[in-house]
Design a protein around this motif. Structure first.
Motif, short mmCIF file in Angstrom:
data_model
loop_
_atom_site.label_atom_id
_atom_site.label_comp_id
_atom_site.label_asym_id
_atom_site.label_seq_id
_atom_site.Cartn_x
_atom_site.Cartn_y
_atom_site.Cartn_z
N ALA B 79 1.03 -1.19 -0.01
CA ALA B 79 0.09 -0.10 0.11
C ALA B 79 0.83 1.19 -0.11
O ALA B 79 0.47 2.16 -0.66
N THR B 80 1.88 1.24 0.83
CA THR B 80 2.70 2.51 0.99
C THR B 80 3.45 2.55 -0.40
O THR B 80 3.36 3.69 -1.08
N ASN B 81 3.99 1.53 -1.15
CA ASN B 81 4.46 1.62 -2.40
C ASN B 81 3.67 2.17 -3.40
O ASN B 81 4.09 3.33 -4.34
N GLU B 82 2.63 1.69 -3.45
CA GLU B 82 1.17 2.36 -4.37
C GLU B 82 1.03 3.57 -4.06
O GLU B 82 0.92 4.39 -5.00
N ALA B 83 0.93 4.12 -2.76
CA ALA B 83 0.79 5.64 -2.63
C ALA B 83 2.03 6.51 -3.07
O ALA B 83 1.58 7.60 -3.54
N LEU B 84 3.16 6.02 -2.62
CA LEU B 84 4.22 6.97 -3.43
C LEU B 84 4.27 6.82 -4.74
O LEU B 84 4.64 7.99 -5.34
N MET B 85 3.80 5.66 -5.38
CA MET B 85 3.96 5.59 -7.12
C MET B 85 2.84 6.97 -7.40
O MET B 85 3.01 7.67 -8.28
N ILE B 87 2.04 9.54 -5.80
CA ILE B 87 2.52 10.85 -5.30
C ILE B 87 3.58 11.39 -6.43
O ILE B 87 3.75 12.56 -7.04
N ARG B 88 4.63 10.18 -6.87
CA ARG B 88 5.70 10.65 -7.66
C ARG B 88 4.98 11.05 -9.03
O ARG B 88 5.49 11.80 -9.97
N LYS B 89 4.11 10.22 -9.43
CA LYS B 89 3.44 10.27 -10.89
C LYS B 89 2.91 11.54 -10.86
O LYS B 89 3.05 12.32 -11.69
N ARG B 90 2.15 12.00 -9.79
CA ARG B 90 1.48 13.42 -9.95
C ARG B 90 2.51 14.54 -9.75
O ARG B 90 2.09 15.50 -10.50
N ASN B 91 3.46 14.41 -9.18
CA ASN B 91 4.54 15.53 -8.86
C ASN B 91 5.24 15.55 -10.54
O ASN B 91 5.49 16.62 -10.81
N ARG B 92 5.23 14.49 -11.09
CA ARG B 92 5.86 14.36 -12.51
C ARG B 92 5.02 15.20 -13.57
O ARG B 92 5.40 15.96 -14.59
N LEU B 93 3.73 14.86 -13.51
CA LEU B 93 2.82 15.32 -14.36
C LEU B 93 2.46 16.61 -14.29
O LEU B 93 2.16 17.50 -15.05
#
Lengths: 146, 180
Positions: B79-85, B87-93
């Motif tokens: 769940a933590t990995n999914e949440a971080l993914m 966030i990172r995707k959101r920041n990238r886009l």
């Protein structure tokens, strides 16, 4: 810890009505199919056919070589080799196919076979190439051990 | 009211009847994991996506799950990995900075529909958002989920000592922000 007290621990977020009631059903529906092995894609998918083509071509080359050396010296007036002239067309086509297949796999088999490269090698290479790890993870998530 | 099955019971059921065992697992953990993910990603739609992905990954990887780690920490790790993914995707886009929960609400289609915090709670959430990624996770798991440092260590792959230091550092930072 004086300022961040227990009162502030209240959950300020909320969810749509009946969200949790419907959530379980949606998750169970999304996972209703049994886990299956990852699909084989790209060149790996046609590799068995390429192998078969290579075997056929190999037999063709061997047959031609045998015919060539056993009939050596038997040359027609126009200079063509009798034995070669007698080779059926499908065997000649097979040679072309073999060469094309081997070129697709890498310069007539002189390169290191792709099977020797494992998943860790690919990951290491991509990371060293500074590819975004999040992107890698999304594409390769099925292979990552959690 | 029916009590929730313990992890041993879920694992035993998974071994004999995978589908029934998985249903028990979803029943027990969906709510808890949702709130863990939601506090990390803030937006409900993102939390919903991450939660579904968590259970899909869990389902796919069940055959590889070994009892070396507990079911609870295993699920939290996914769940933590999914949440971080997310966030990172959101920041990238995103072309805009995403420093406050207001920035995040503005980015999402749901807006602040699923937030009913007062000014102090909004301030606290904004202060948490200023923390570096890992420190934020540590703070959320300890403060809201009251997770032990031992379990957090298994999830984050960091020693308990480092986590303690990280948590206290995070608390100091947050206190400083909300009292300023």
């Amino acid at each position: 810890m004086k300022e961040i007290n227990k009162d502030m621990k209240r959950n300020p977020f909320k969810v749509p009505e009946n969200y949790f009631e419907e959530l379980e059903g949606r998750i169970l529906q999304a996972t209703s199919e049994k886990p299956v092995a990852a699909k084989v894609r790209g060149i790996a998918m046609i590799r068995p056919w390429l192998s078969l083509a290579a075997i056929i071509a190999g037999v063709a080359v061997l047959t031609m070589a045998v015919l060539h050396f056993t009939e050596k010296g038997n040359v027609t007036a126009n200079g063509s080799n009798t034995a070669y002239a007698d080779v059926p067309q499908f065997l000649i086509d097979g040679i072309d196919m073999y060469l094309i297949d081997m070129q697709m796999l890498g310069e007539a088999g002189t390169e290191k076979p792709a099977d020797d490269i494992n998943y860790e090698d690919i990951m290491e290479y991509l990371m060293l190439s500074e590819v975004d790890f999040a992107v890698l993870y999304e594409h390769l998530d099925d292979k990552i051990q959690l | 009211m029916k009590s929730k099955p313990d992890d041993t019971e879920i694992l035993n059921t998974l071994a004999s009847d995978q589908e029934r065992g998985f249903r028990l697992l979803v029943e027990k953990y969906s709510n808890r994991l949702y709130w863990h993910i939601r506090r990390v990603v803030i937006i409900h739609e993102d939390a919903d996506d991450a939660l579904q992905n968590t259970f899909i990954k869990c389902w796919k990887n069940l055959p590889e799950f070994r009892n070396e780690s507990s079911l609870y920490t295993w699920l939290y790790t996914i769940a933590t990995n999914e949440a971080l993914m997310i966030i990172r995707k959101r920041n990238r886009l995103s072309e805009n900075s995403l420093e406050t929960i207001g920035d995040l609400f503005a980015l999402s289609t749901e807006g602040d529909s699923w937030f009913d915090g007062d000014h102090a709670e909004e301030k606290l959430q904004n202060a948490i958002l200023t923390l570096p990624e890992k420190q934020r996770l540590v703070f959320l798991m300890r403060y809201y989920d009251e997770m032990s440092y031992e379990d957090m260590s298994k999830i984050t792959g960091t020693t308990a000592g480092a986590l303690k230091a990280s948590y206290h550092h995070a608390v100091r930072k947050i206190e400083k922000i909300i009292t300023s």
